[in-house]
Motif scaffolding. Structure first.
Motif, PDB file in Angstrom:
ATOM      1  N   THR A   1      96.463 -11.690 110.988  1.00  0.00           N
ATOM      2  CA  THR A   1      95.322 -10.904 111.489  1.00  0.00           C
ATOM      3  C   THR A   1      94.694 -11.567 112.710  1.00  0.00           C
TER       4      THR A   1
ATOM      5  N   THR B   1      94.494  -9.213 115.995  1.00  0.00           N
ATOM      6  CA  THR B   1      93.150  -9.004 116.557  1.00  0.00           C
ATOM      7  C   THR B   1      93.115  -9.502 118.008  1.00  0.00           C
ATOM      8  N   GLU B   2      93.714 -10.678 118.242  1.00  0.00           N
ATOM      9  CA  GLU B   2      93.767 -11.211 119.617  1.00  0.00           C
ATOM     10  C   GLU B   2      94.516 -10.255 120.552  1.00  0.00           C
TER      11      GLU B   2
ATOM     12  N   ILE C   1      85.963  -3.688 117.559  1.00  0.00           N
ATOM     13  CA  ILE C   1      87.127  -3.742 116.676  1.00  0.00           C
ATOM     14  C   ILE C   1      86.618  -3.928 115.247  1.00  0.00           C
TER      15      ILE C   1
ATOM     16  N   PHE D   1      87.308  -4.078 110.944  1.00  0.00           N
ATOM     17  CA  PHE D   1      88.324  -4.482 109.967  1.00  0.00           C
ATOM     18  C   PHE D   1      88.141  -3.658 108.704  1.00  0.00           C
TER      19      PHE D   1
ATOM     20  N   TYR E   1      90.829 -12.015 110.835  1.00  0.00           N
ATOM     21  CA  TYR E   1      90.104 -11.093 111.725  1.00  0.00           C
ATOM     22  C   TYR E   1      88.782 -11.712 112.175  1.00  0.00           C
ATOM     23  N   ARG E   2      88.027 -12.265 111.224  1.00  0.00           N
ATOM     24  CA  ARG E   2      86.712 -12.845 111.552  1.00  0.00           C
ATOM     25  C   ARG E   2      86.873 -14.010 112.523  1.00  0.00           C
TER      26      ARG E   2
ATOM     27  N   MET F   1      87.656 -12.652 116.021  1.00  0.00           N
ATOM     28  CA  MET F   1      86.461 -12.027 116.600  1.00  0.00           C
ATOM     29  C   MET F   1      85.481 -13.113 117.037  1.00  0.00           C
TER      30      MET F   1
ATOM     31  N   PRO G   1      81.864  -8.989 114.348  1.00  0.00           N
ATOM     32  CA  PRO G   1      82.765  -8.386 113.360  1.00  0.00           C
ATOM     33  C   PRO G   1      82.082  -7.246 112.601  1.00  0.00           C
TER      34      PRO G   1
ATOM     35  N   VAL H   1      91.535  -2.815 112.711  1.00  0.00           N
ATOM     36  CA  VAL H   1      92.541  -3.710 112.122  1.00  0.00           C
ATOM     37  C   VAL H   1      92.488  -3.488 110.616  1.00  0.00           C
TER      38      VAL H   1
END
Lengths: 329, 329
Positions: free
Chosen positions: B162, B166-167, B177, B179, B196-197, B200, B207, B237
């Motif tokens: 993730t 995400t990147e 973005i 999640f 993800y966090r 971000m 987030p 995501v």
């Protein structure tokens, strides 16, 4: 530590312990459970090799699991494998997974590693059936072997399924009922279309059939033709839950309501086939023809055990499907 | 007929034949194939029980297959089973399916029917791990066992997956973005959200996380809130291909175009996780994080065989996921 110790703790005869250990199909569930509990309690460890030298039975069945079976339309295979594992356990048997190559399964039988083979997705003239039958290996199939082949198979009555679900739509008042199936991958596709045609004929309605290739964009195009063309059907009978899900998505996208009864305009009834997890995930719930997987698994295990005891000339077994009534048909 | 006949026809030593027959992991693919061909040609039949009395190795591994594993989110299990069957075959091993009860697997080990156990969907503190470890049974896991447990596991680096995806969205210019994951069923859910966090945070973006329960209507409601609320994200995501498919369907229903790059309005990027058949069926093709199932299967088989040779204190193995670039992110 002997089986006599296990028998004493379980409160059964040593013959019962022996029957459980050797996978013989004669012991009730309660006694089997007591024997297993005693084995666990005592930590009894039988050597499988020594035991199988005496009984000449491995207590195992080969299950060829091929890449073909991971196809997108095969949404019921995992559930069937679980049903088969449970059915095998009820008969003191275990499934051994092999790659989908009859030579591999044959080698296992010859090596005494398994006593027989269980085949799935069998089609008429299946080469796996040819190889196993020629080698005299006991086997049983989910799916029909075809004429002039051993009839050691169990299958769902595909035709009865689409007859019943088409009749259900007719009874609700639908007249423009289309059928969307797959270009035949096996007899089941032919039978499902035939059931639809039979029911339409009995009701003196005109059939309308699309059978696109399951791979590629043909199915999406066929769905667009059905929904966007003149004289849109009020109901679509499909040959699989995956196709039904695609019709439901396309209908929703066009603002059509998914309902069981025919409506003036802006509504569509859709039915599936399989009773798979795909249909259970849809909202509204899909009306579909469910394949009785647990019952098929039980019969397939019984059939292969009967073949292991000696070749039978029994006929194939056709099981009735069941309509799972959802909100869409 | 002895293994010396097989060795002569195959053009290998009888020790090589013995190694192949006994599932020892020392024979090259070509030699193994010649031995199998010779066995087929001669119809050589070794008695498995007799052989295993000599080697004390069954050449089989138990695979507990539970009803829990047929859950709708488990779209990769069938492919993993096939990868595991193929990996086992490369090492001269077979999988034996058992019901998902560690006592059943334990009994098979004690009876000499299998040499070890392969577990899937393992979570920290998994009771199956407790039972097998206490009994001293060799096993290996797909999924992490947790601290203070045997570390005989292989897993995908969920967090790295993730982070990378995400990147990728940030690099495309996305700023809003969101999640969407599942309420934690296992460590993988926690790790996917954490990745993800982290990404971000590195990008100094805020987030926005929804983790609905996988059962029931919560996920559909969470998707509606994301797509219909103020300041709709330009990218979502997700923690699974099934969730991503649901977001794609909901977006299409609202007339949003599925595109990778951020657009003024009327467009959405969506990414999945799993690399399952679900994502492959979508159109446009889903961009997703693929779990390297074949590599995990190979490592799990090697790990359990190493454990059978004697307990190892090796650490868990984390494999990098791979981004499958589709058109949606």
């Amino acid at each position: 530590m002997t089986i006599h110790d296990v028998a004493r703790v379980a409160g059964v005869s040593h013959q019962t312990v022996s029957n459980v250990l050797n996978g013989r199909n004669r012991v009730g569930a309660a006694a089997r459970q007591r024997v297993h509990a005693a084995i666990d309690e005592l930590g009894y460890r039988r050597h499988a090799g020594a035991a199988s030298l005496r009984t000449r039975r491995a207590g195992r069945l080969a299950y060829p699991l091929g890449p073909a079976e991971r196809g997108p339309s095969n949404t019921i295979l995992l559930e069937y494998l679980q049903a088969l594992t449970a059915a095998a356990a009820r008969h003191g048997q275990h499934l051994v997974l092999t790659e989908d190559d009859p030579a591999g399964a044959l080698r296992l039988v010859r090596a005494g590693e398994v006593d027989g083979v269980v085949l799935t997705n069998v089609v008429a003239g299946d080469p796996r059936v040819t190889v196993l039958a020629a080698a005299g290996v006991p086997f049983a199939c989910f799916g029909r072997t075809g004429p002039d082949r051993p009839q050691c198979w169990v299958d769902v009555d595909n035709q009865a399924g689409t007859v019943a679900i088409t009749e259900r739509l007719v009874a609700r008042g639908h007249r423009r009922i289309a059928f969307l199936g797959y270009a035949p991958q096996g007899g089941w596709d032919v039978e499902r279309e035939a059931g639809y045609r039979a029911a339409m004929g009995s009701a003196r309605l005109t059939p309308r059939v699309s059978t696109p290739d399951p791979e590629g964009p043909q199915a999406a195009r066929a769905i667009a033709r059905l929904l966007d063309g003149a004289r849109r059907p009020t109901a679509v009978v499909t040959g699989s839950d995956v196709l039904a899900a695609a019709v439901c998505a396309a209908a929703t996208l066009r603002g059509l309501e998914l309902t069981a009864a025919p409506a003036e305009a802006g509504a569509l009834a859709v039915t599936g086939f399989d009773g798979s997890v795909v249909g259970r995930l849809l909202a509204p719930a899909l009306t579909t023809v469910a394949i009785p997987l647990a019952e098929i698994a039980e019969r397939v295990i019984r059939r292969v055990l009967a073949e292991i005891d000696g070749p039978t000339d029994g006929p194939g077994e056709v099981l009735a499907p069941e309509i799972l009534a959802g909100a869409t048909g």
